[in-house]
Design an enzyme around this catalytic site. Structure first.
Site, PDB file in Angstrom:
ATOM      1  CE  LYS A  71      -2.476   1.028   3.731  1.00 28.88           C
ATOM      2  NZ  LYS A  71      -1.907  -0.172   4.320  1.00 28.88           N
ATOM      3  CB  THR A  73       5.179   0.117  -2.576  1.00 31.11           C
ATOM      4  OG1 THR A  73       5.907  -0.434  -1.486  1.00 31.11           O
ATOM      5  CG2 THR A  73       6.043   0.113  -3.807  1.00 31.11           C
ATOM      6  NE  ARG A  94      -0.383   5.153   8.684  1.00 30.21           N
ATOM      7  CZ  ARG A  94      -0.566   3.883   8.992  1.00 30.21           C
ATOM      8  NH1 ARG A  94      -0.939   3.544  10.212  1.00 30.21           N
ATOM      9  NH2 ARG A  94      -0.387   2.936   8.096  1.00 30.21           N
ATOM     10  CE  LYS A 105       2.877  -2.698   8.152  1.00 28.65           C
ATOM     11  NZ  LYS A 105       3.672  -1.669   7.495  1.00 28.65           N
ATOM     12  CB  ALA A 273      -5.171   1.351  10.699  1.00 27.63           C
ATOM     13  CG  PHE A 301      -3.428  -2.612   9.190  1.00 31.23           C
ATOM     14  CD1 PHE A 301      -2.352  -3.419   8.838  1.00 31.23           C
ATOM     15  CD2 PHE A 301      -3.432  -2.044  10.446  1.00 31.23           C
ATOM     16  CE1 PHE A 301      -1.300  -3.638   9.727  1.00 31.23           C
ATOM     17  CE2 PHE A 301      -2.386  -2.260  11.340  1.00 31.23           C
ATOM     18  CZ  PHE A 301      -1.324  -3.060  10.975  1.00 31.23           C
ATOM     19  CG  PHE A 381       4.405  -9.608  -6.213  1.00 32.08           C
ATOM     20  CD1 PHE A 381       5.359  -9.971  -5.268  1.00 32.08           C
ATOM     21  CD2 PHE A 381       3.461  -8.653  -5.868  1.00 32.08           C
ATOM     22  CE1 PHE A 381       5.354  -9.400  -3.999  1.00 32.08           C
ATOM     23  CE2 PHE A 381       3.452  -8.077  -4.605  1.00 32.08           C
ATOM     24  CZ  PHE A 381       4.411  -8.457  -3.662  1.00 32.08           C
TER      25      PHE A 381
END
Length: 556
Positions: A71, A73, A94, A105, A273, A301, A381
């Site tokens: 997200k 990226t 953020r 993560k 989130a 998220f 991908f």
């Protein structure tokens, strides 16, 4: 291909003053932190009042999986793509937390050729904002205990103190503790605990405040606990709001950095989130909207958490009007939602993909409920097959939206041109008719039920009588108009992290409710979600070190 950190390290960064010039920010309006990052001065921000706003675009995603969605990226790639097609665009993100960075993560600065830089600085101490928030939070904790030690003139009931301490690290051992052991000189022993800094109400307050005056007012409104007669005691009663504001004075100023393609990015604030409201600061977003034609921001998220809170809390509180939304999905993650094990993701499996697309469809329908037009970004991908990509596009079309293949990880802005043009088309169409999910006047428990039923597709929310009574008491005390901030697992629409796809018929168990009077919302803690995460069996910290040249290895 080079790793994310190798790509970031090879970036040709421009002086931050040149990045500011792209948005019309003069050098004297920047407070430099070295040559490649700066804070934007409050007096300059105040001078922007009266300027028209640009278009606001939200980037959200399907529910996260170990396969990865990308997200952040995609947010960076879209911002670069908009600049590539001639739009004056800025990104609002953020700040990463040290907890997940050293936990499971990793960092949150994008990846491949769609990153914000300097990546190491952003992912670590950056400009010190999180340290300031942690210090202001724990100053209030110290003042509470000190007040009780010196006679407790306010009559604080030590059994009813609701204010916990914080630190910006995952540490399960601190979730529940006992303080003031060791004798009379150390105060009165009491049960207490820690949350992670990104779950702090002060983090939420900083991210929702319009200026320093609003910040101090909100800090003063924080309820730290109650007297024996159940009347509330605030940080203002303890005369703590002034000193806390002083600690946060610099942290309130948005941080300006750049993408790998030298486009402007504001990175400010960092509430999670799954346990907080999951959006960057209002002041950064509003500043960007005054300076750019397009502002691309993300919410944490999946759309069931981040987007819902972006719309129902941030946009409601700040008066923001989003023009379009992007839902990020990957073929890999959709296959996992369709039941494919992580080790089997390389093999083509269109049937499982189509089954997993139910998760994407749910998020599309949910975002549409807010009156915001949607496009799906397929984050590519290398193992994705033509048949799988075609299946995602066909599925999205059945929900009335377009799915656009994006290759920004490998190709930078060249890989998001099509997405950027689609976003412009949606934003300029005037189709957005934004409205929150529920009204301010709806009773608090009905607001919770509305989110559970309309967003999570649950049959109901389950709460003990004590929780329902607490919500009624807060309504009677004048807090019934506040929005709801759900704290729930990010991995599922339900509270069971293993229940992927688009489950229905489940019940959302409410474990606890917390009043964040300063931030201006009610936190509803569901299922087994923790406000102080723990580290995994093999944390990322085990791989992070300095090499023989003094450069960081293992940070991603």
């Amino acid at each position: 291909m080079a790793s994310d950190i190798e790509i970031a390290r090879a970036a040709k960064m421009r002086p931050i003053s040149e990045i500011g010039e792209k948005l019309g920010i003069p050098q004297d309006a920047l407070e430099n932190y070295g040559s490649t990052k700066a804070k934007v001065r409050a007096d300059f921000i105040a001078s922007l009042d009266g300027r028209p706003d640009g278009k606001l675009v939200l980037v959200t995603a399907i529910n996260p999986t170990p396969a990865g969605e990308g997200k952040t990226t995609t947010t960076v790639g879209l911002g670069d793509g908009l600049n590539r097609i001639g739009k004056k665009a800025a990104i609002c993100l953020r700040e990463p937390s040290l907890g997940p960075c050293f936990g499971m993560k990793g960092g949150a600065a994008g990846g491949g050729h769609a990153q914000v830089v300097p990546m190491e600085d952003i992912n670590l101490h950056f400009t010190g904002d999180f340290h300031a928030i942690t210090s202001a939070h724990n100053l209030l904790s110290a003042l509470i205990d000190n007040h009780i030690y010196w006679g407790n003139a306010l009559g604080i009931d030590q059994r009813r103190i609701t204010w916990r301490r914080v630190m910006d690290m995952n540490d399960r051992a601190l979730r529940q503790i006992v303080t003031s052991l060791g004798g009379v000189a150390n105060g009165f022993p009491a049960e207490a605990g820690f949350d992670i800094t990104v779950a702090s109400e002060i983090m939420a307050i900083l991210c929702l405040s319009h200026d320093l005056a609003d910040l101090q007012r909100r800090l003063g409104d924080i309820i730290i606990g109650y007297r024996r007669d159940r009347t509330a005691i605030t940080a203002r009663d303890l005369e703590a709001d002034g000193a806390m504001t002083v600690l946060l004075k610099e942290a309130m100023q948005p941080n300006l950095v750049q993408t790998l393609e030298n486009n402007p990015a504001f990175i400010h604030g960092g509430p999670f989130a799954n346990i907080a409201h999951g959006c960057n600061s209002v002041i950064a977003t509003r500043t960007a909207l005054k300076l750019a034609d397009y502002v691309v921001t993300e919410a944490g998220f999946g759309a069931d958490l981040g987007a819902e809170k972006f719309f129902d809390i941030k946009c409601r509180k700040a008066g923001l009007q989003p023009s379009a939304a992007v839902i990020v999905a990957t073929v890999r993650a959709l296959k996992m939602n369709g039941g494919v094990a992580r080790e089997d993701l390389k093999a083509e499996n269109v049937a499982a993909l189509k089954k997993g697309c139910a998760n994407l469809g749910r998020h599309i329908d949910n975002v549409k409920q807010f009156g915001v037009p949607v496009v799906v970004a397929i984050n590519h991908f290398t193992g994705d097959t033509e048949a799988e990509i075609a299946a995602v596009k066909e599925y999205a079309a059945t929900h009335g939206v377009e799915a656009v293949l994006c290759t920004h990880w490998a190709d930078g802005s060249a890989g998001t041109e099509a997405l950027a043009r689609k976003v412009v088309q949606l934003a300029e169409s005037g189709a957005a008719q934004f409205a929150p999910l529920y009204g301010d006047d709806m009773p608090l428990f009905e607001k919770i039920q509305t989110i559970c039923r309309r967003i999570y597709r649950a049959d109901d929310a389950a709460a003990d009588k004590s929780i329902r009574d607490q919500l009624k008491k807060w309504s009677a005390d004048g807090f019934g108009h506040l929005p709801i901030c759900m704290a729930k697992t990010q991995y599922s629409f339900s509270t069971d992290p293993n229940l992927r796809g688009a489950p229905t018929g489940h019940i959302v168990p409410i474990r606890e409710v917390r009043l964040s009077a300063g931030a201006g919302f009610i936190v509803v803690i569901c299922g087994e979600i923790m406000t102080m995460p723990g580290l995994p069996k093999i944390p990322s910290a085990n791989q992070i070190r300095l090499d023989e040249r003094g450069q960081i290895e293992g940070l991603f």
